[in-house]
Write a protein that holds these residues in place. Sequence first.
Motif, PDB file in Angstrom:
ATOM      1  N   GLY A 240     -12.385 -14.547  35.752  1.00  0.00           N
ATOM      2  CA  GLY A 240     -11.526 -13.527  35.428  1.00  0.00           C
ATOM      3  C   GLY A 240     -10.166 -13.693  36.355  1.00  0.00           C
ATOM      4  N   ILE A 241      -9.005 -13.796  35.243  1.00  0.00           N
ATOM      5  CA  ILE A 241      -7.842 -14.088  35.930  1.00  0.00           C
ATOM      6  C   ILE A 241      -7.017 -12.605  36.063  1.00  0.00           C
ATOM      7  CG2 ILE A 241      -5.518 -15.254  35.839  1.00  0.00           C
ATOM      8  CD1 ILE A 241      -6.940 -17.415  34.163  1.00  0.00           C
TER       9      ILE A 241
ATOM     10  N   ASN B  51       0.920  -3.746  42.090  1.00  0.00           N
ATOM     11  CA  ASN B  51       0.630  -3.143  43.321  1.00  0.00           C
ATOM     12  C   ASN B  51      -0.770  -3.021  43.684  1.00  0.00           C
ATOM     13  OD1 ASN B  51      -0.419  -0.524  42.046  1.00  0.00           O
ATOM     14  ND2 ASN B  51       1.274   0.295  41.626  1.00  0.00           N
ATOM     15  N   GLY B  52      -1.222  -2.725  44.801  1.00  0.00           N
ATOM     16  CA  GLY B  52      -2.620  -3.002  45.355  1.00  0.00           C
ATOM     17  C   GLY B  52      -3.610  -2.095  44.313  1.00  0.00           C
ATOM     18  N   ALA B  53      -3.320  -1.028  44.046  1.00  0.00           N
ATOM     19  CA  ALA B  53      -4.201  -0.167  43.065  1.00  0.00           C
ATOM     20  C   ALA B  53      -4.221  -0.873  41.617  1.00  0.00           C
ATOM     21  CB  ALA B  53      -3.494   1.225  43.043  1.00  0.00           C
ATOM     22  N   GLU B  54      -3.349  -1.186  41.384  1.00  0.00           N
ATOM     23  CA  GLU B  54      -3.497  -1.736  39.893  1.00  0.00           C
ATOM     24  C   GLU B  54      -4.264  -3.055  39.891  1.00  0.00           C
ATOM     25  OE1 GLU B  54       0.849  -1.021  37.572  1.00  0.00           O
ATOM     26  OE2 GLU B  54       1.034  -2.395  39.502  1.00  0.00           O
ATOM     27  N   ILE B  55      -3.958  -3.882  41.107  1.00  0.00           N
ATOM     28  CA  ILE B  55      -4.788  -5.275  41.185  1.00  0.00           C
ATOM     29  C   ILE B  55      -6.115  -4.884  41.294  1.00  0.00           C
ATOM     30  CG2 ILE B  55      -5.269  -7.073  42.557  1.00  0.00           C
ATOM     31  CD1 ILE B  55      -2.329  -7.050  43.180  1.00  0.00           C
ATOM     32  N   LEU B  56      -6.667  -3.663  42.215  1.00  0.00           N
ATOM     33  CA  LEU B  56      -8.241  -3.391  42.330  1.00  0.00           C
ATOM     34  C   LEU B  56      -8.676  -2.980  41.124  1.00  0.00           C
ATOM     35  CD1 LEU B  56      -7.927  -1.887  45.951  1.00  0.00           C
ATOM     36  CD2 LEU B  56      -8.971  -4.049  45.298  1.00  0.00           C
ATOM     37  N   GLU B  57      -7.880  -2.173  40.470  1.00  0.00           N
ATOM     38  CA  GLU B  57      -8.363  -1.620  38.934  1.00  0.00           C
ATOM     39  C   GLU B  57      -8.708  -2.827  37.995  1.00  0.00           C
ATOM     40  OE1 GLU B  57      -6.716   1.272  35.259  1.00  0.00           O
ATOM     41  OE2 GLU B  57      -5.624   1.073  37.188  1.00  0.00           O
TER      42      GLU B  57
ATOM     43  N   VAL C   5      -9.615  -5.776  38.917  1.00  0.00           N
ATOM     44  CA  VAL C   5     -10.718  -6.534  39.701  1.00  0.00           C
ATOM     45  C   VAL C   5     -12.083  -5.765  39.157  1.00  0.00           C
ATOM     46  CG1 VAL C   5     -11.803  -7.319  41.511  1.00  0.00           C
ATOM     47  CG2 VAL C   5      -9.354  -7.724  41.413  1.00  0.00           C
ATOM     48  N   ASP C   6     -12.050  -4.489  39.396  1.00  0.00           N
ATOM     49  CA  ASP C   6     -12.933  -3.493  39.015  1.00  0.00           C
ATOM     50  C   ASP C   6     -13.505  -4.101  37.543  1.00  0.00           C
ATOM     51  OD1 ASP C   6     -12.985  -2.501  41.465  1.00  0.00           O
ATOM     52  OD2 ASP C   6     -12.163  -0.672  40.729  1.00  0.00           O
ATOM     53  N   HIS C   7     -12.569  -4.101  36.656  1.00  0.00           N
ATOM     54  CA  HIS C   7     -12.723  -4.549  35.023  1.00  0.00           C
ATOM     55  C   HIS C   7     -13.361  -5.555  35.136  1.00  0.00           C
ATOM     56  CE1 HIS C   7     -11.216  -4.307  30.863  1.00  0.00           C
ATOM     57  NE2 HIS C   7     -12.289  -4.355  30.761  1.00  0.00           N
TER      58      HIS C   7
END
Length: 363
Positions: A59-60, A89-95, A97-99
Amino acid sequence: MSAADARRALAAIAGPGLPDTGALEDLLGRHEPSEVAEILETADRVRHQYMGDGVLLRGIVEFSSFCANTCFYCGLHGGNGALERYRMNGAEILEAVDHVARQGIRTVVLQSGEDALIDTDWLAGLVRQIRGRHDMAVTLSVGERPREDFARWREAGADRYLLKIESSDPDLYASLHERRALESRLRCVRDLFDLGYQVGSGVMVGVPGQTGRHLAQDIRYFAQNDFDMIGIGPFIPHPQTRLAGRTPGTVEMTLKTVALTRICTRTAHLPATTALGSMGKDYRADGLKAGANVLMPNFTPVRYKKLYEIYPGKRCISEPAGACAFCMEGMVAGIGRSIDYSRGDSLKGRFSMSRPPRAPALP
């Protein structure tokens, strides 16, 4: 020429030791349908023997389109004032990655331009958070950095690093970049190997000035240095680059390069690249039948995805993040294979191949 001639040439590169550059160049120059089919079918058999029939998903997340470089082929180059830039931002990236994790995919690839404002400690902290939240491999692809940065990210839990060589020929490399030398790239690759990363490399096929000899040397370079991952896709000219309007790479030459790379490297993970899926029609299934064993669904949020324009005509930029993962199951089933939802770590050392020292050098 005939398929039998191609078989004899293939036998010359498939044995122990490094492949002969002349034999590779000869095979790359063959265009008779029966000979091309022999090359691709041989690669598919090698892929089945060493990698099995599973197709791995990575997943990219393309988290920044800023880039300090001025590469003549890339739409993200720093001189492209027409491009709207972004940083997640970090929160967007983590979201995102969660996906990826919710889809059952166990590798995430965090990719960006060579963004000078990516803070080393910030990215290390992000890697730690991902590893703390999910049982997945973390791959980074953020360009050339000091060894100390690579070490910090490795300590934080990054497993893999993608850094395409673009060309193993110093002169061709210099012709594609402004104020950049191949040796700088090689220094980074040496550091990554030394730090224990699973390391990915790769090239574009069909860039101006590239010959069959160049590609043959690239394949030999991949085999000599035993890369864990190798990405090979066609050159697609971008209108806001110095190579605007130049002839794109061909599907046939790209597939032959993928196939010969599979034959010569055996256990490297090879993606059917998104660029191969963006050549008028989607040729990724053809890439899988030519020796590839990886697909890379895009989980970049849709509001950013269209802005990460390395080349024009990129596939699936308007679809919701991760939507193409569903399509890939059908694509893979259509060629008689199945999705492999494992981490897909390196297979190097699993077979009886002689693994050379991990200190890349040019052939």
